[in-house]
Design an enzyme around this catalytic site. Structure first.
Site, PDB file in Angstrom:
ATOM      1  N   ARG A  73       0.793  -1.057  -0.093  1.00 16.22           N
ATOM      2  CA  ARG A  73       0.060   0.036   0.077  1.00 16.22           C
ATOM      3  C   ARG A  73       0.802   1.179  -0.020  1.00 16.22           C
ATOM      4  O   ARG A  73       1.933   1.324   0.544  1.00 16.22           O
ATOM      5  CB  ARG A  73      -0.892   0.006   1.290  1.00 16.22           C
ATOM      6  CG  ARG A  73      -1.960  -0.872   1.396  1.00 16.22           C
ATOM      7  CD  ARG A  73      -2.677  -0.769   2.614  1.00 16.22           C
ATOM      8  NE  ARG A  73      -1.938  -0.652   3.858  1.00 16.22           N
ATOM      9  CZ  ARG A  73      -2.426   0.333   4.714  1.00 16.22           C
ATOM     10  NH1 ARG A  73      -3.509   0.751   4.527  1.00 16.22           N
ATOM     11  NH2 ARG A  73      -1.857   0.631   5.654  1.00 16.22           N
ATOM     12  N   SER A 139       7.299  -5.258   7.426  1.00 18.22           N
ATOM     13  CA  SER A 139       6.760  -6.015   8.467  1.00 18.22           C
ATOM     14  C   SER A 139       7.656  -7.312   8.623  1.00 18.22           C
ATOM     15  O   SER A 139       6.909  -8.235   8.598  1.00 18.22           O
ATOM     16  CB  SER A 139       5.308  -5.817   8.637  1.00 18.22           C
ATOM     17  OG  SER A 139       4.825  -4.685   8.395  1.00 18.22           O
ATOM     18  N   ASP A 193       6.312  -2.651  11.356  1.00 16.74           N
ATOM     19  CA  ASP A 193       4.800  -2.216  11.435  1.00 16.74           C
ATOM     20  C   ASP A 193       4.343  -2.015  13.201  1.00 16.74           C
ATOM     21  O   ASP A 193       3.494  -1.096  13.346  1.00 16.74           O
ATOM     22  CB  ASP A 193       3.674  -3.353  10.689  1.00 16.74           C
ATOM     23  CG  ASP A 193       3.837  -4.604  11.480  1.00 16.74           C
ATOM     24  OD1 ASP A 193       4.987  -5.065  11.813  1.00 16.74           O
ATOM     25  OD2 ASP A 193       3.019  -5.417  10.789  1.00 16.74           O
TER      26      ASP A 193
HETATM   27  C1  GLC Z   1       5.724 -11.148  11.746  1.00 15.58           C
HETATM   28  C2  GLC Z   1       6.878 -10.404  11.383  1.00 15.58           C
HETATM   29  C3  GLC Z   1       7.175  -8.977  12.141  1.00 15.58           C
HETATM   30  C4  GLC Z   1       5.603  -8.425  11.982  1.00 15.58           C
HETATM   31  C5  GLC Z   1       4.652  -9.127  12.421  1.00 15.58           C
HETATM   32  C6  GLC Z   1       3.190  -8.562  12.326  1.00 15.58           C
HETATM   33  O1  GLC Z   1       5.703 -11.312  12.989  1.00 15.58           O
HETATM   34  O2  GLC Z   1       8.027 -11.110  11.756  1.00 15.58           O
HETATM   35  O3  GLC Z   1       8.207  -8.122  11.949  1.00 15.58           O
HETATM   36  O4  GLC Z   1       5.862  -7.306  12.945  1.00 15.58           O
HETATM   37  O5  GLC Z   1       4.822 -10.403  11.631  1.00 15.58           O
HETATM   38  O6  GLC Z   1       3.191  -7.859  10.831  1.00 15.58           O
END
Ligand code: GLC
Length: 438
Positions: A73, A139, A193
């Site tokens: 996005r 993320s 994130d």
């Molecule tokens: C997974 C990723 C992490 C992220 C989470 C939520 O655990 O390893 O970095 O924050 O997903 O998206």
């Protein structure tokens, strides 16, 4: 008691996290955080973000790129100060689409495919005649050496794109932007994130010091009062989904064994949206094989398909309070191939879904208690835990169970509350960029 009821009773004993276990898990989590910070072996990576909380005075217009594993996005966001912002334009696409015949997150896809695709989405939103500072929410666990540089440690959430692990994500993005002739888009910050969620909430609320995602994945970040690298306050991405000192059941062990990366992300595999449906399916399957579920009506082999319930609305099972559980009957028919289910079948399924989601919320709350004990041992301050993600937002009873578990496990008169922070990963990237450039 019927065999089904006896089995459900046993299941409840296995899946219930008692107040005593909450205390034990919280302590182990706190210890694992401390080990990770001290550079000792730990399931918690404790990754630096090179960011403190925002001053709440950050303003300006920034591009925010949000890459979480399902969609990409792009948001053109104007920060107005004190928690206020406007999103002027949005673009985005899923990372795989069977109808359009592409999949950028499979083994067959490469870093080039993926980042070219990302740059194309950015291109749809911008004009040629100005400079765009960009913040990137990526993320996944990255090893950051500064606010704008970080290499992917490994993929999580079953993503398999090749050629990205070990690479600097900002460098891959910059190269793709250049290929598209987008040199006027200038990456300034890369964040997780969870960090984005914390930043977004803290932009308006001075009590926020924890940010968490309870969605497809699960992870938490917090404001460390004294980071080992700088001896200053810094937001740390715990990568808490990898925590592994937990009361596993045989169902968790089976799910882990059959997953892409056995042994990794053990907490995430017990709590997050990506795996909860699969746990419900595995448990339902074992009851079915024991002749306890769907024993009277026709069924299809489909129940044995791994990740059959991926993305299925498990919350639908929890919401149906009707006498005949009609919505659950449709769910069983459409999703699990259990035709002509009995009321007992339907209630059993609802029961399983409730046990699995309640356990998820309680385990997550136990980790928050561990973090709170680390940052404020005597709990003298108020704390807000900012949470984003569909599990927290949409699953009936989930947010309440987290709050109740916190109240039960924290002996304090100060206020510890959770709050939904929507779009934290998008807005957070804009805030991080503002901090970088202002
Ligand atoms: C997974 C990723 C992490 C992220 C989470 C939520 O655990 O390893 O970095 O924050 O997903 O998206």
């Amino acid at each position: 008691m019927s065999n089904l009821l006896t089995t459900l009773h046993k299941l409840a004993l296995q899946l219930t996290i008692t107040p005593e276990q909450i205390g034990i898990i919280a302590n182990k989590f706190q210890q694992a955080m401390q080990n990770g910070l001290a550079g000792q072996p730990s399931s918690l990576k404790m990754l630096p973000s090179y960011l403190n909380k925002p001053s709440r005075k950050e303003t300006g217009t920034f591009l925010a790129l949000d890459f979480g594993g399902t969609n990409v996005r792009v948001l053109l966001t104007e920060l107005l100060g004190e928690g206020q912002f406007t999103v002027h334009a949005r673009a985005g696409k899923p990372l795989k689409n069977d109808i359009e015949h592409y999949n950028h997150i499979s083994k067959q896809s490469t870093a080039n495919h993926l980042f070219d695709f990302i740059a194309q989405q950015i291109a749809t939103l911008i004009k040629p005649d100005r400079i765009y500072p960009l913040g990137h929410t990526f993320s996944f666990p990255i090893h950051q050496i500064g606010l704008n540089a970080g290499a992917l440690i490994h993929w999580t959430k079953e993503i398999e794109t090749t050629g990205v692990v070990g690479k600097d994500i900002t460098a891959l993005l910059k190269a793709a932007l250049v290929k598209q002739g987008l040199e006027h888009v200038v990456p300034q910050a890369i964040i997780n994130d969870t960090v984005g969620t914390l930043l977004t909430s803290a932009y308006g609320n001075p009590f926020t010091d924890i940010g968490s995602i309870c969605g497809t994945g699960h992870n938490t970040a917090y404001l460390e009062p004294c980071a080992p690298w700088t001896k200053e306050p810094m937001i740390i991405n715990i990568e808490s989904g990898n925590f592994d000192q937990l009361p596993f059941t045989a169902y968790d062990t089976l799910l882990d064994k059959q997953s892409e990366k056995p042994g990794e992300q053990r907490l995430e595999k017990m709590v997050s949206g990506h795996y909860i449906g699969e746990l419900v399916r595995i448990i339902a399957c074992s009851l079915f094989e024991d002749g306890l579920l769907a024993s009277s009506g026709p069924t299809r082999e489909i129940l044995k398909t791994p990740y059959l319930l991926h993305g299925a609305p498990i919350s639908l099972l929890l919401e149906d309070d009707s006498e005949e559980s009609n919505a659950i009957a449709c769910f069983l028919n459409d999703n699990l191939g259990i035709l002509n289910s009995t009321i007992e079948d339907r209630q059993a399924l609802k029961n399983i879904a409730t046990l699995v989601t309640t356990r998820s919320a309680r385990l997550v709350a136990a980790t928050y208690i561990g973090i709170l004990h680390h940052i404020d041992p005597n709990l003298t301050q108020n704390h807000t835990i900012a949470i984003d993600g569909s599990l927290y937002e949409k699953t009936p009873g989930y947010a309440d169970t987290i709050q109740m578990t916190l109240d039960e496990g924290l002996a304090t008169t100060s206020e510890v509350t959770t709050t939904l922070t929507k779009d934290g990963s998008g807005i957070g990237a804009a805030i991080a960029t503002a901090i970088a450039v202002l």
